[in-house]
Design a protein around this motif. Structure first.
Motif, PDB file in Angstrom:
ATOM      1  N   VAL A   7       0.837  -1.195   0.000  1.00  0.00           N
ATOM      2  CA  VAL A   7       0.000   0.000   0.000  1.00  0.00           C
ATOM      3  C   VAL A   7       0.874   1.248   0.000  1.00  0.00           C
ATOM      4  O   VAL A   7       0.682   2.164  -0.805  1.00  0.00           O
ATOM      5  N   ALA A   8       1.863   1.292   0.902  1.00  0.00           N
ATOM      6  CA  ALA A   8       2.756   2.455   0.977  1.00  0.00           C
ATOM      7  C   ALA A   8       3.981   2.075   1.804  1.00  0.00           C
ATOM      8  O   ALA A   8       3.937   1.143   2.609  1.00  0.00           O
ATOM      9  N   VAL A   9       5.068   2.808   1.591  1.00  0.00           N
ATOM     10  CA  VAL A   9       6.283   2.552   2.368  1.00  0.00           C
ATOM     11  C   VAL A   9       6.982   3.873   2.663  1.00  0.00           C
ATOM     12  O   VAL A   9       7.011   4.776   1.821  1.00  0.00           O
ATOM     13  N   ASP A  10       7.506   3.993   3.862  1.00  0.00           N
ATOM     14  CA  ASP A  10       8.260   5.167   4.312  1.00  0.00           C
ATOM     15  C   ASP A  10       9.560   4.660   4.934  1.00  0.00           C
ATOM     16  O   ASP A  10       9.705   4.625   6.163  1.00  0.00           O
ATOM     17  N   PRO A  11      10.522   4.240   4.113  1.00  0.00           N
ATOM     18  CA  PRO A  11      11.707   3.545   4.631  1.00  0.00           C
ATOM     19  C   PRO A  11      12.650   4.409   5.450  1.00  0.00           C
ATOM     20  O   PRO A  11      13.440   3.877   6.228  1.00  0.00           O
ATOM     21  N   THR A  12      12.583   5.717   5.303  1.00  0.00           N
ATOM     22  CA  THR A  12      13.499   6.594   6.037  1.00  0.00           C
ATOM     23  C   THR A  12      12.797   7.407   7.117  1.00  0.00           C
ATOM     24  O   THR A  12      13.383   8.328   7.682  1.00  0.00           O
ATOM     25  N   ALA A  13      11.536   7.082   7.389  1.00  0.00           N
ATOM     26  CA  ALA A  13      10.748   7.839   8.378  1.00  0.00           C
ATOM     27  C   ALA A  13      10.661   9.313   8.004  1.00  0.00           C
ATOM     28  O   ALA A  13      10.744  10.198   8.861  1.00  0.00           O
ATOM     29  N   ALA A  14      10.488   9.581   6.728  1.00  0.00           N
ATOM     30  CA  ALA A  14      10.323  10.958   6.274  1.00  0.00           C
ATOM     31  C   ALA A  14       8.965  11.512   6.685  1.00  0.00           C
ATOM     32  O   ALA A  14       8.794  12.730   6.822  1.00  0.00           O
ATOM     33  N   HIS A  15       7.987  10.625   6.892  1.00  0.00           N
ATOM     34  CA  HIS A  15       6.629  11.055   7.233  1.00  0.00           C
ATOM     35  C   HIS A  15       6.145  10.487   8.567  1.00  0.00           C
ATOM     36  O   HIS A  15       5.280  11.086   9.197  1.00  0.00           O
ATOM     37  N   CYS A  16       6.678   9.355   8.965  1.00  0.00           N
ATOM     38  CA  CYS A  16       6.248   8.678  10.196  1.00  0.00           C
ATOM     39  C   CYS A  16       7.281   8.876  11.299  1.00  0.00           C
ATOM     40  O   CYS A  16       8.413   9.294  11.045  1.00  0.00           O
TER      41      CYS A  16
END
Length: 311
Positions: free
Chosen positions: A90-99
């Motif tokens: 669905v989605a991925v934020d591998p560098t914690a840019a948003h989370c």
């Protein structure tokens, strides 16, 4: 939403269609490296569906999260066009840019893990056929080459183990790795990452999860990993039988006994370094008989069997 940090909650919501919202969150147990949550998503018409959120929160694993999440996202994308049932990305934020933490959002698969001894004879051929199907995947872009971190110097010989057998096994992995034909590897294919639907005494696989270690390497390595886990879960004989089941399912392994022994021993010795970490989720899932000491004893018996059978 209890248990989900505000930034992550907002990020998940951004990837939901209009009219959907998170209405529930449950912790999923069994993972070692990441925090897993099942999210219940509600729509305006009252219907619900489920997603899974993987977040790396432990500082040690956060350091490796970008690589793991990127590999998992790429694997799920490749598997979407294959015959292997895996979660949908669905989605991925591998560098914690948003989370708050590196995270990946994916669809939820039906089924459950089955770790009991009952029914293992019927499940092993299913596991073997599933692994053959995984190795047949040909992604447009290959994942990175496999990494084997265990060395002859890092092996942890269990207390009371057969010293001669373990010395022989350690000598095996001192040698260079055999040549191999590369395959698409899961790298943690074992009963804890395979979901089953068990109804009316019959079992079928509903999907395979945890693709964070996806790599390119020898089929023998995936086979060895599942074999070692089966040996610890159900007894050493099942570890030896899994390689046979894989070949009976149409899979191809290394030609020589010495080459097969190398991969089987390498993975068994790798588990010696993490007996407590590996066995804890099994106990949490109900296998309270699998104490670290009991698992060490099974591992010792398995290593002896490998040396006696193939050494």
């Amino acid at each position: 939403m209890t248990g989900i940090r505000p930034l992550t909650l907002a990020w998940v919501q951004q990837h939901l269609p209009d009219g959907e919202r998170i209405v529930g969150s449950d912790v999923l147990h069994g993972g070692i490296t990441a925090q897993m949550r099942k999210l219940t998503i509600g729509a305006r018409d009252g219907s619900t569906r489920e997603l899974v959120l993987r977040s790396y929160v432990d500082p040690f694993y956060v350091e490796h999260a970008e690589d793991s999440l990127t590999r998992e996202a790429n694997a799920l994308t490749a598997l979407a066009a294959s015959g292997v049932t895996a979660p949908g990305l669905v989605a991925v934020d591998p560098t914690a840019a948003h989370c708050e933490y590196p995270s990946l959002l994916m669809t939820h698969l039906s089924g459950r893990t089955v770790l009991d001894d009952d029914g293992v004879e019927a499940r092993v051929p299913l596991l073997a056929r599933q692994l053959v199907a995984i190795h047949a995947v040909r992604p447009a872009e290959r994942p990175r080459a496999y990494v084997a971190l265990t060395t002859a110097d890092t092996v942890v010989t269990p207390k009371g183990a057969d010293a001669a057998a373990w010395a022989a096994a350690i000598d095996v992995i001192r040698e260079p790795a055999p040549a191999y034909e590369g395959r698409f590897l899961h790298r943690d294919f074992q009963p804890g990452n395979v979901l089953f639907d068990v109804a009316a005494g019959a079992a079928r696989i509903t999907g395979v999860v945890d693709w964070a270690g996806t790599s390119w390497g020898p089929a023998d390595l995936d086979v060895a990993h599942c074999a070692a886990n089966l040996a610890l879960l159900h007894g050493p004989d099942w570890g030896l039988r899994f390689a046979e089941a894989y070949e009976q399912a149409g899979g191809a392994l290394a030609a020589s006994r010495s080459e097969r022994l190398y991969w089987l021993v390498r993975d068994a010795l790798a588990l010696s370094e993490e007996v407590s970490a590996v066995s804890q989720p099994w106990r949490e899932a109900g296998r309270t008989d699998l104490s670290p000491r009991a698992v060490e004893e099974r591992l010792n018996t398995y290593v002896i069997a490998l040396i006696d059978t193939l050494g």
